[in-house]
Every structure is written in structure tokens, then in C-alpha cells.
Design an enzyme around this catalytic site. Structure first.
Site: not given
Ligand code: TRP
Length: 335
Positions: A115, A197, A200
């Protein structure tokens, strides 16, 4: 622990529209615990603000995430469904646990590293201490079991370490929780880059199938899914794309890998992709219908939030008074 049942806790962030990865890897399994355990499922809006959010969107998604919990089969009478910011004990315990979490431990978290790479202009302290707030969510309720996707495994390990450390210093205070990570479907990969992965927040919409996507969109995305230059529907080296589609198909239909290989023996990728798209769209249709019905009824959703907040606060208060006493915080007797 509460009502003589062991506790299950999990949380979903109200950021981004949830994907079939979130659904298959976590939410779909939540309802299987409701009979045996005391279950708390939380919309973790305080975690969501570690990356910048648009307030109107965040508010809307908070209602929607709750509606989605219910559309996925979670009955608010049988589960405590609530919003994190409605129970201030989460941030209170979060701060306390910050003081029992090491800088080095937080520095090793891969989600933090990912992140911070993605949000290089906003590497704030909350993003760094995110795992101790997550530990607080879990430990506040004396949780035994935490159903999550495999990407949360490292955070759970850290939660266990924090609990053990605290218990060592102050005596038994927290239950040390176990993760519950479904083996087969815990990790659904991106349709465009099947070694990554499914996320979203992926900017490429074709990579992600969302729980609320229309049937047309679902079929189109599966048709475009990246595979390999071969033509057999089998597991094998270099067949990440096909294997990902196999695990999605298996998760929606309950079929094993062997059964899928037999079913599509002699058929091509086009047929297989179409079948995966159909199976996914059919499985999601009832969830979508229920979601649409619930999301339109804000007053009802707020009544569920209120009930959930009351139940959760009551349980949280027990742990908090124990924690404050152990730490040496003066507690006033007055009500
Ligand atoms: N970190 C989790 C995620 O990104 C969300 C989360 C927050 C959570 N608190 C939790 C999950 C407590 C399980 C238990 O998916």
C-alpha cells in the site's frame, strides 16, 4: 465466551466494490459459523481511511457493505452485524495495542509495503499501524476464530503475537485467536494477470469480477480472461490462468478439479470460459437481487447498525474494563 459460545469475528472494508475473491474467499463462508459460534461481522470503516476516501462514497459503501453481508445470507438476528466507528472501544484498544506492537513487526507487513508503494504521496501513520487496529478488532471480543482470505494471514500472526505479549506481561487477558483460511478458494487471482491476487482496487476492470456486476459484464470479463497458448483444460505448469478459472468454477459449482477436467475433456477454452461465466452469474443472481432490495431501505439498515452497535459495545466494555484495570488506568466508580 459470550453466551457460552466461542466467538467468530471478521471485518470487511467499505472501500471499493467487493469482488468474487472477497465473496468466495471470505464472506460466503461467514454464515456457516452462525449456529455454532457467536459471530460478529464488522464494516471496518476506520481501516478504510488509511487511504484517502471520498466521504460521500465512504458513507454509501458503509450501507452497501452491510447490505451485502445480509444479501450473502447473514441474518442480523443470528449475527452481530455492525460498523466499526459505532463502537469507540476499537480505537481505544487500538491505541493501547500500538504500545505493545513493535516498529520492526509493523515494518515487515507486506500489505503495508504494497500500500505504501501504491500511495507514495500518503504513507501516513495509520497505514503503518493498521495491523494493531485490526488486532484490537479481534481481541476486543475474545475471538477464537477469524475467517479471512490468505492475504490476511500475516496480520493474524501479528495479532496472536500481540495477544501473547500482552498476556505475558499482565496475565491472561485476551484469547489468542486462530485464523480460518479456506484451503481451495482463499485466493482468487486477477483475470488479466493470473499470478496476481484479484484486487478490488485494480484499475483494470477486466481483471476483476465484482459481486454486483451484471451477467453481461461477468460473461464478457471471463471471455477476455488471460489464459495460455495451449488448449487443454487441465492443471499444469504455466497454466495459471486456466487453474484460476478452474478454482472459480469449482467454488461456484462445488465440483472438484478432477471433475472439471473430465467435464471439459476435448472442449476448448471458449466453451470453458463461457461455462465459468454462466456459473458465476447464476450463483450471484440471488445475492444481487437481495442486495438491491436491502440497499434501498436505509432506515432498516440503520436499525440493524444500531442493534449491532449496542450488542458489540456491551461485549467490548467487558474486555476494556479488564484491560484498563490491568494497565493501571484509574477507573471511576460513578455511572
Ligand atoms: N484487514 C482486513 C482486510 O483488509 C479487514 C479487517 C480489519 C479484518 N479488521 C479485521 C479482517 C478483523 C478480520 C478481522 O481484508
Amino acid at each position: 465466551m459470550f453466551k457460552d459460545k466461542k466467538v467468530v469475528f471478521s471485518g470487511v472494508q467499505p472501500s471499493g466494490v467487493l469482488t468474487i475473491g472477497n465473496y468466495l474467499g471470505a464472506i460466503k463462508n461467514f454464515k456457516t459459523f452462525s449456529d455454532e459460534y457467536y459471530c460478529l461481522y464488522c464494516v471496518v470503516n476506520e481501516h478504510a481511511i488509511t487511504v484517502r476516501q471520498n466521504p460521500a462514497e465512504l458513507r454509501k459503501r458503509t450501507y452497501e457493505t452491510l447490505a451485502l453481508y445480509m444479501a450473502c445470507g447473514l441474518d442480523p438476528e443470528k449475527n452481530t452485524l455492525f460498523v466499526q466507528s459505532h463502537v469507540p472501544a476499537h480505537t481505544e484498544l487500538g491505541w493501547i495495542l500500538d504500545c505493545y506492537t513493535m516498529f520492526g513487526e509493523l515494518s515487515r507487513m507486506t500489505q503495508f509495503k504494497d500500500k505504501s508503494a501504491k500511495n507514495a504521496d500518503n504513507i501516513n501513520a495509520g497505514l503503518f499501524t493498521y495491523p494493531s487496529l485490526m488486532a484490537a478488532d479481534i481481541l476486543l471480543y475474545q475471538t477464537e476464530l477469524v475467517p479471512v482470505g490468505v492475504d490476511q494471514k500475516q496480520h493474524l500472526e501479528l495479532t496472536r503475537n500481540i495477544a501473547e505479549r500482552f498476556n505475558q506481561v499482565y496475565g491472561e487477558t485476551f484469547v489468542v485467536p486462530e485464523g480460518y483460511i479456506p484451503q481451495t478458494t482463499a485466493k482468487i487471482m486477477s483475470l488479466s494477470e493470473p499470478t496476481k491476487k484479484m484486487s478490488k482496487s485494480d484499475e483494470n476492470e477486466n481483471a476483476v469480477v465484482r459481486i454486483l456486476d451484471s451477467k453481461d459484464a461477468i460473461i464478457r470479463k471471463f471471455k477476455r480472461a488471460v489464459t495460455d497458448s495451449g488448449n487443454e483444460i487441465r492443471r499444469g505448469e504455466g497454466k495459471d490462468g486456466i487453474m484460476n478459472l478452474m478454482s472459480i468454477y469449482g467454488a461456484f459449482t462445488g465440483k472438484t478439479e478432477e471433475e472439471i477436467e473430465r467435464e471439459f475433456d476435448g472442449k476448448g477454452y471458449g466453451d470453458f470460459k463461457m461455462a465459468v461465466g454462466e456459473a458465476c452469474a447464476d450463483a450471484l443472481a440471488p445475492v444481487q437481487a437481495e442486495f438491491t432490495r436491502l440497499a434501498a431501505d436505509k432506515a432498516y439498515l440503520e436499525s440493524v447498525m444500531e442493534k449491532g452497535a449496542d450488542e458489540a459495545s456491551r461485549l467490548a466494555a467487558r474486555t476494556m474494563s479488564k484491560v484498563r484495570r490491568k494497565l493501571g488506568f484509574v477507573e471511576l466508580g460513578r455511572k
